[in-house]
Design an enzyme around this catalytic site. Sequence first.
Site, PDB file in Angstrom:
ATOM      1  N   LYS A  16      13.192 -32.668  53.487  1.00 36.15           N
ATOM      2  CA  LYS A  16      13.510 -31.828  53.195  1.00 36.15           C
ATOM      3  C   LYS A  16      13.520 -31.453  51.435  1.00 36.15           C
ATOM      4  CE  LYS A  16      18.667 -30.253  53.114  1.00 36.15           C
ATOM      5  NZ  LYS A  16      20.301 -30.613  53.507  1.00 36.15           N
ATOM      6  N   GLU A  20      10.389 -43.268  50.352  1.00 36.61           N
ATOM      7  CA  GLU A  20       9.279 -43.768  51.388  1.00 36.61           C
ATOM      8  C   GLU A  20       8.392 -42.695  51.763  1.00 36.61           C
ATOM      9  OE1 GLU A  20      12.802 -43.301  50.914  1.00 36.61           O
ATOM     10  OE2 GLU A  20      13.359 -45.550  51.491  1.00 36.61           O
ATOM     11  N   GLY A  39      19.859 -33.150  57.248  1.00 36.46           N
ATOM     12  CA  GLY A  39      18.062 -33.673  57.861  1.00 36.46           C
ATOM     13  C   GLY A  39      19.141 -34.174  58.796  1.00 36.46           C
ATOM     14  N   ARG A  40      19.779 -34.690  58.968  1.00 38.35           N
ATOM     15  CA  ARG A  40      20.109 -35.283  60.467  1.00 38.35           C
ATOM     16  C   ARG A  40      21.088 -34.325  61.833  1.00 38.35           C
ATOM     17  NH1 ARG A  40      23.914 -36.467  56.372  1.00 38.35           N
ATOM     18  NH2 ARG A  40      26.010 -35.779  56.918  1.00 38.35           N
ATOM     19  N   GLU A  50      25.946 -41.461  59.792  1.00 35.42           N
ATOM     20  CA  GLU A  50      25.439 -40.867  58.087  1.00 35.42           C
ATOM     21  C   GLU A  50      26.570 -39.512  57.400  1.00 35.42           C
ATOM     22  OE1 GLU A  50      21.968 -38.586  56.816  1.00 35.42           O
ATOM     23  OE2 GLU A  50      21.682 -41.066  55.954  1.00 35.42           O
ATOM     24  N   HIS A 107      21.250 -56.665  80.759  1.00 35.76           N
ATOM     25  CA  HIS A 107      20.804 -57.843  81.258  1.00 35.76           C
ATOM     26  C   HIS A 107      20.515 -58.303  79.291  1.00 35.76           C
ATOM     27  CE1 HIS A 107      20.191 -58.576  85.109  1.00 35.76           C
ATOM     28  NE2 HIS A 107      19.300 -56.642  85.159  1.00 35.76           N
ATOM     29  N   LYS A 121      19.448 -46.106  47.137  1.00 33.25           N
ATOM     30  CA  LYS A 121      17.620 -45.783  46.314  1.00 33.25           C
ATOM     31  C   LYS A 121      17.750 -46.398  44.992  1.00 33.25           C
ATOM     32  CE  LYS A 121      18.537 -41.714  49.003  1.00 33.25           C
ATOM     33  NZ  LYS A 121      17.878 -39.941  48.847  1.00 33.25           N
TER      34      LYS A 121
HETATM   35  O1  LIG Z   1      14.331 -34.885  54.187  1.00 31.32           O
HETATM   36  P1  LIG Z   1      14.234 -35.995  53.089  1.00 31.32           P
HETATM   37  O2  LIG Z   1      14.762 -34.975  52.096  1.00 31.32           O
HETATM   38  O3  LIG Z   1      12.873 -37.077  52.824  1.00 31.32           O
HETATM   39  O4  LIG Z   1      15.628 -37.356  53.147  1.00 31.32           O
HETATM   40  C1  LIG Z   1      15.249 -37.730  54.370  1.00 31.32           C
HETATM   41  C2  LIG Z   1      16.867 -38.969  54.640  1.00 31.32           C
HETATM   42  O5  LIG Z   1      17.223 -38.965  53.258  1.00 31.32           O
HETATM   43  C3  LIG Z   1      18.701 -39.346  53.541  1.00 31.32           C
HETATM   44  O6  LIG Z   1      19.440 -38.374  52.527  1.00 31.32           O
HETATM   45  C4  LIG Z   1      19.650 -39.973  53.086  1.00 31.32           C
HETATM   46  O7  LIG Z   1      19.597 -41.295  53.746  1.00 31.32           O
HETATM   47  C5  LIG Z   1      19.380 -38.595  54.848  1.00 31.32           C
HETATM   48  O8  LIG Z   1      20.124 -37.414  55.239  1.00 31.32           O
HETATM   49  C6  LIG Z   1      17.865 -37.725  55.038  1.00 31.32           C
HETATM   50  O9  LIG Z   1      17.836 -37.931  56.124  1.00 31.32           O
END
Ligand SMILES: O=P(O)(O)OC[C@H]1O[C@](O)(CO)[C@@H](O)[C@@H]1O
Length: 559
Positions: free
Chosen positions: A209, A215, A281-282, A367, A398, A522
């Site tokens: 987003k 990452e 995002g979620r 979240e 199980h 972060k």
């Molecule tokens: O889509 P992006 O901006 O890379 O963010 C990834 C994720 O990081 C967060 O902002 C925090 O973990 C989530 O809400 C989001 O889904």
Amino acid sequence: MNSSPVDPTTTGAWAELSRLHGELTVDFRAWFADDPRRAEDYTLTAGDLLVDLSKNYLTPAVRDALVRLGEQVGLEARRDAMYAGEHINTTEDRAVLHTALRLPPTETLAVDGVDVVAQVHEVLDREIAFAEKVRSGEWTGATGKPITTVINIGIGGSDLGPVMVYEALKPYKADRIECRYISNIDPTDMYEKTKDVDPETVLFIVASKTFTTLETMTNARMAKNWLINSLENAGAIESTVAAREEATARHFVAVSTALDKVAEFGIDPANAFGFWNWVGGRYSVDSAVGLSNLIAIGADNWRAFLDGFHEMDQHFATAPLAENVPALMGLLNVFYANFYGAQSHAVLPYSQYLHRFPAYLQQLTMESNGKSTRWDASAVVSQTGEVFWGEPGTNGQHAFYQLLHQGTRIVPSDFIGFATPAHALREGGNDVHALFMSNFFAQTKALAFGKTADEVRAEGCDEAIVPARVFSGNRPTTSILAPELSPRVLGELIALYEHITFTEGVVWGINSFDQWGVELGKKLALQIAPALGGDEQALNDQDGSTRNLIENYLRMRKN
Ligand SMILES: O=P(O)(O)OC[C@H]1O[C@](O)(CO)[C@@H](O)[C@@H]1O
């Protein structure tokens, strides 16, 4: 709409629930014996989902009080404000409009002066055209070969939804396309997902987003290097800037709200699919974030998936609260969390294809509602949030069901099952899916009705171990049944949990659409990284525990 939330604990409904909680003796055996219509009365439908709430702590009085709680905290008004595009995400001053992602093209919805439905369908049409090119083989890699592997690089909402949907809808996917998902910054994730991939037939989707997530951007850069090096080393492309740019354009597309940053990364804007800051995002799997899924299952199935969401959106928008499945499930969750001290909530899909559904729900619910502050910046007035977890049945049986049946805590559990399996296999003349679903029905029955000491004794059990073999019963479950796990039904299920989460958030006065709680870690990681690279000052700046851990890490590390 963003004036102070109602304090739920001061409402008449809360007082009534408190009184009922004190008075109620839950006895499912008696409740079902005394009321032959109980199962029917508490079984509702929403779209294709049949939702049996009868094995919950519901009586007519509890149901009325839950409905009144919804009314008294203004659930319907806040829902309508969300659907209308009001800025209910207060800390980010944003509308919350994932429901607009699935509105039909015939609708219009003006938000801040712009018709968002037209925007949504413009991107959707481009996505579908692109996906069809990939599926048909018309879209090729730099050496002219069709794409066979799609690798989505993203994390959180840009990963969990797409992975879950890919796994859930595998029976609907094109045979010649495989999707993989790289999310973790642990370099082994990248290594394992690319080690056997043909660079000539891979397509990377960088989904972020913000297009700034550490990452995802690290993995995207690694993927780009891997692609170029692999193609050059194989002699498949020239070692020139132009050839590298051409390879990047053929093998990388992006999904983001930050299209300027996509261009900076070197991805052709023509191959970027946008979405909007009003999609959390979620809550984004049904936006362009689901591009890998659209490529896998094709346009017709994708449209059916979106229709499923819309069906549930309409149910949530129009059904009276007493028959509104997401609203009632959310209100019940509040009842368990705030009056019975439930800390966690199990989601138990009786479908191996839904094995990532609980993980997906963890981000959606935790979240969203793991907060201590209300939308007007005041402190919350009750416990909030629940720990969502689960595994597919029968694996969970199980593993952890022991605690569900005989533990000291109450763990409200949602069972999700399907009448028709994707693959109706038989063994020794038996329908294996029927055997599987027998377990679903048996578990919900055992949790509700238990086994008394007399029943244990009647089986000839040694008196000394009778107590260990008693099941108290009266453990709440919700059973969700659908005809089959189709794209449409999956859309309905996801939207159901989105609206359950929303309902809980409204009662608790929470802004369910920000996530400031992930920021601190972060930032600290960025401050700590230099210490791991030998920066003495950065090491000395750490607290005693962190410094000690880093020193030990550096000592243990081999290379
Ligand atoms: O889509 P992006 O901006 O890379 O963010 C990834 C994720 O990081 C967060 O902002 C925090 O973990 C989530 O809400 C989001 O889904």
